[in-house]
Scaffold this motif. Structure first.
Motif, mmCIF file in Angstrom:
data_model
loop_
_atom_site.group_PDB
_atom_site.id
_atom_site.type_symbol
_atom_site.label_atom_id
_atom_site.label_comp_id
_atom_site.label_asym_id
_atom_site.label_seq_id
_atom_site.Cartn_x
_atom_site.Cartn_y
_atom_site.Cartn_z
ATOM 1 N N SER A 59 -22.679 19.361 -2.271
ATOM 2 C CA SER A 59 -21.384 20.277 -2.889
ATOM 3 C C SER A 59 -20.248 20.625 -1.910
ATOM 4 N N ASP A 66 -26.201 21.456 -4.707
ATOM 5 C CA ASP A 66 -25.551 22.716 -4.137
ATOM 6 C C ASP A 66 -25.897 22.946 -2.578
ATOM 7 N N PRO A 68 -25.091 25.729 -0.084
ATOM 8 C CA PRO A 68 -24.125 26.834 0.373
ATOM 9 C C PRO A 68 -24.014 26.914 1.834
ATOM 10 N N GLU A 320 -30.746 20.501 -1.902
ATOM 11 C CA GLU A 320 -30.371 21.854 -1.712
ATOM 12 C C GLU A 320 -31.705 22.713 -1.005
#
Length: 784
Positions: A59, A66, A68, A320
């Motif tokens: 991402s 994802d 983060p 992820e």
């Protein structure tokens, strides 16, 4: 001390001055012993290198998975959107750790295909010391966690030599990880230093390799900062993720359920829009077209699409999950108050996304590496869909998803000619050393630039001598100049690329490239090198290599082709070697073999022997003979010898008192030959003879079992694996570490008697020189 750091180790200087007779004499003075430290302010360094992640996967770079942690580091650091690798794992790692081009340090391809040519020998010259060695000799604490794929195959045994291992000539004081290209995330073959160690939990107890690599890295950093807070650290965190097998706990994959139902063409378009919105690609960039050899999503078998979706769900969850554990390492450094002065490189992929999983993807990627991908039919893949990502699979996603994960660029891993194979999203974070926050840098950069950057950030000179050997110059360019100057003219403006004949050249914005081979087509008939068609791209107006200008600008193309040849000569790229299966054969390739001849003797307790440490029994007849002593008051059980594991291999073992020979074909079919009587108590000889059918690769053969020379059983193996049993499972005597070869073991795999010796003898009917994967792939088998 600073002016002496070009010679490493820093030479000791003897005390010069008054030497007293009595230490109590008031004139007795000696300078205090001071610990070796780098220059004041030198940062900690954390290099995170993920495996097989395309530019458009995370991402942080517009992709569907994802990440983060990556996005957090982006907000506090810099995003490099034109950072490049070599298109393959071991070459990228060798380049990263040396600051030199991969052919310069002997890593033209992976170590398993090393040849006698200097550019592909698998041997880093001692004139090109590794960055960790330079840092260690300047006072850094150094540690590596995860994958090391730079050890030549003939040096991977328990007897070394260990010059190419991380804690040998690699310069790392501590290593915890695995040797080789990939590993089972649930049952890894681990080393601490050079000593084999076992995971302390099972998958059922929650074990996953990435998590436990992070645990070890966190423990080490805490210890280092507790005991030597004034020393900076260099940590290289290189998990096996997200290389196949794509293993991840189910809940991480299930998060993405239904997200990929529209297929890879639509996913690329969605990713491209995200990249534009986030400024990761120029506003006028174009999404490159799908190559003809990759089918459109709409062309795929409808019955297979749910399987294909699940492959991508598993992969996205895997990425992820990996980013999450990278985040734990970052959090631990921050909790120690050390993140402010830690230079973090988060390199999201050592090459483009992997297209080694065939057009349909793979339940067991070893099928493709053995030329047997046709075994995994759509019907079979549908049957095993729900096993993907679990301990029961060794899975890989399809070529279409790999291409999608490289959006918006052309091609994939191994294709060094185009940016899809070599451009990887990279983030640099160093609060104490970089004023800019949340900005993008678009200068051309390359993995060989990391070493030069670290040395400049640490205030250290490039060494001229290391361990008494004069050093060749580092070939990378420091990126420090770009940290706080977004518009600084790029300094790394010339770079060659080559992998398996795919080659390219970048020079001042222009690129000339030619794709020679296709990663997922092992049977492809390759053109002559001089017949390759070159393409020309103007990076100033065409960021993605979407418009070929070769026909319009032949003189410009010719100049760049000539420049590629000059660079190729300079950096040991020649001769170009596009051989595939041939290079797996050590004799053909011209590299050493640890074991030669037709006989090998093994002893109890020997374990973690790579395939290169054991006589090759593939495509030939062989005999395995063991001298054992069985218990007198209990049924004999356990492994005598096992090679490979759950997804391919063979074993001679005793189950419920009877000897068995099992041949596990790719984890799909087991051929079991069982003795028709129990092994007698006491000292005896057990022998298994395999008579190969001959006539080429991957044929079958007849099995006969003997007790003390007496025939006690016979059976049949209908087909064998011709190239490789496993990329991670090993040969073990008296036990089977990792995942067992056979599900037919009774109780524990450890032999409950005594093994005196095991001997392997191979016949002269070696068919491994008959490199004909096309013949292999035509063979069908029935699964049991």
């Amino acid at each position: 001390m600073g002016d002496r750091r070009e010679v490493l180790p820093i030479p000791d200087r003897p005390h010069v001055g008054l030497l007293t007779y009595d230490a109590k004499d008031p004139d007795t003075t000696f300078p205090p012993i001071e610990p070796l430290l780098p220059p004041a302010g030198a940062p900690n360094v954390l290099v995170v290198l993920l495996d097989d992640v395309g530019y458009g996967a995370s991402s942080a770079f517009g992709g569907p998975a994802d990440t983060p942690t990556a996005e957090r580091l982006q907000r506090g650091g810099l995003t490099y959107n034109r950072f490049h690798t070599t298109a393959l794992c071991a070459p990228t790692r060798a380049a990263l750790l040396s600051g030199r081009n991969h052919h310069s340090v002997g890593m033209g391809m992976i170590t398993e295909t090393a040849t006698s040519a200097p550019g592909s020998s698998g041997l880093r010259p001692n004139t090109k010391a590794a960055l960790p060695m330079t840092l260690k000799l300047n006072g850094y604490s150094t540690a590596q966690f995860g994958k090391c794929h730079e050890v030549p195959p003939w040096q991977t045994s328990p007897v070394g030599p260990f010059d190419a291992w991380p804690t040998g000539g690699g310069g790392f004081e501590h290593f915890y990880g695995f040797i080789g290209g990939e590993n089972n995330q649930y049952y890894p073959a681990l080393y601490e230093g050079v000593t084999p160690v076992e995971a302390d939990k099972t998958p059922e107890e929650g074990y996953h390799l990435t998590e436990y690599l992070a645990n070890r890295a966190i423990d080490w950093v805490r210890t280092q900062k507790s005991l030597a807070p004034d020393k900076p650290f260099f940590v290289y965190f290189a998990p096996g993720a997200t290389h196949a097998p794509h293993h991840v706990p189910q809940e991480w994959a299930d998060k993405y359920a239904g997200r990929f139902a529209d297929g890879w063409d639509t996913q690329r378009e969605s990713t491209f829009e995200q990249q534009k919105q986030r400024g990761l690609v120029p506003a006028d960039a174009e999404l490159t077209a799908r190559p003809d050899v990759i089918p459109a999503w709409d062309e795929m078998d409808e019955a297979l699409k749910l399987v294909l979706e699940r492959q991508m769900e598993v992969y996205a969850g895997f990425l992820e999950h990996t980013d999450h554990h990278v985040g734990r390492v970052i959090d631990a450094i921050e909790a120690l108050g050390a993140l402010e002065n830690t230079l973090v490189y988060y390199i999201i992929g050592d090459n483009g996304a992997s297209a080694e999983g065939t057009l349909n993807g793979a339940f067991n990627e070893m099928a493709n590496f053995n030329g047997l991908a046709a075994i995994e039919t759509p019907e079979f893949m549908t049957e095993v869909k729900d096993k993907l990502g679990t301990t029961e699979a060794y899975n890989h996603y399809s070529v279409g998803w790999a291409w999608a994960m490289c959006a918006p660029l052309q091609w994939t891993k191994q294709v060094a000619s185009h940016w899809g194979g070599t451009r990887n999203g990279t983030i640099v974070h160093w609060p104490a050393g970089i004023r800019s926050r949340g900005e993008t840098r678009s200068q051309f950069t390359h993995v060989i630039d990391v070493a030069a950057t670290v040395l400049e950030a640490a205030g250290l000179p490039e060494p001229t001598f290391v361990n008494g050997v004069q050093q060749a110059p580092i070939e990378g360019t420091s990126m420090v100049y770009s940290f706080d100057e977004a518009d600084a003219p790029e300094r790394h403006d010339l770079q060659y690329f080559e992998m398996a004949g795919n080659r390219g050249i970048y020079y001042k914005g222009w690129s000339a490239v030619t794709r020679h081979s296709t990663p997922w087509l092992p049977n492809e008939v390759l053109p002559a090198l001089d017949d390759d068609v070159w393409e020309l791209y103007d990076g100033a107006t065409d960021w993605t290599q979407a418009h070929d200008l070769a026909a319009e600008m032949p003189e410009k193309l010719a100049a760049l082709q000539r420049l590629w040849l000059i660079e190729a000569v300079k950096y040991n790229v020649l001769p170009i070697d596009d051989r595939r299966f041939e290079r797996l054969n050590a004799t053909i390739a011209g590299r050493p073999q640890l074991v030669s001849g037709n006989t090998q003797v093994l002893f109890p307790g020997m374990k973690r022997l790579s395939e290169n440490s054991v006589l090759d029994i593939k495509n030939r007849s062989f005999t395995v003979t063991a001298a054992i002593e069985t218990p007198r008051k209990a049924a004999t059980n356990g492994v005598i010898i096992a090679q490979g594991g759950r997804f391919g291999g063979w074993a001679l073992h005793v189950s419920d008192g009877r000897a068995k020979f099992v041949y596990n074909l790719l984890g799909m079919t087991e051929f079991v030959t069982e003795a028709d009587e129990d092994v007698p108590a006491g000292s005896h000889q057990i022998r298994a003879e395999f008579a190969y059918d001959g006539g080429g690769l991957a044929k079958g053969g007849d099995v006969t079992l003997y007790y003390d020379g007496r025939n006690v059983g016979a059976g049949r193996v209908d087909q064998t694996q011709p190239m490789i049993f496993s990329a991670d499972e090993t040969t073990d005597i008296g036990d089977d570490y990792g995942m067992p070869v056979s599900a037919g073991y009774s109780g524990a795999t450890k032999f409950n008697g005594r093994i005196d010796v095991v001997q392997i003898d191979v016949g002269d009917d070696d068919h491994s020189h008959l490199i004909d994967p096309a013949e292999v792939s035509r063979v069908a088998i029935s699964r049991q």
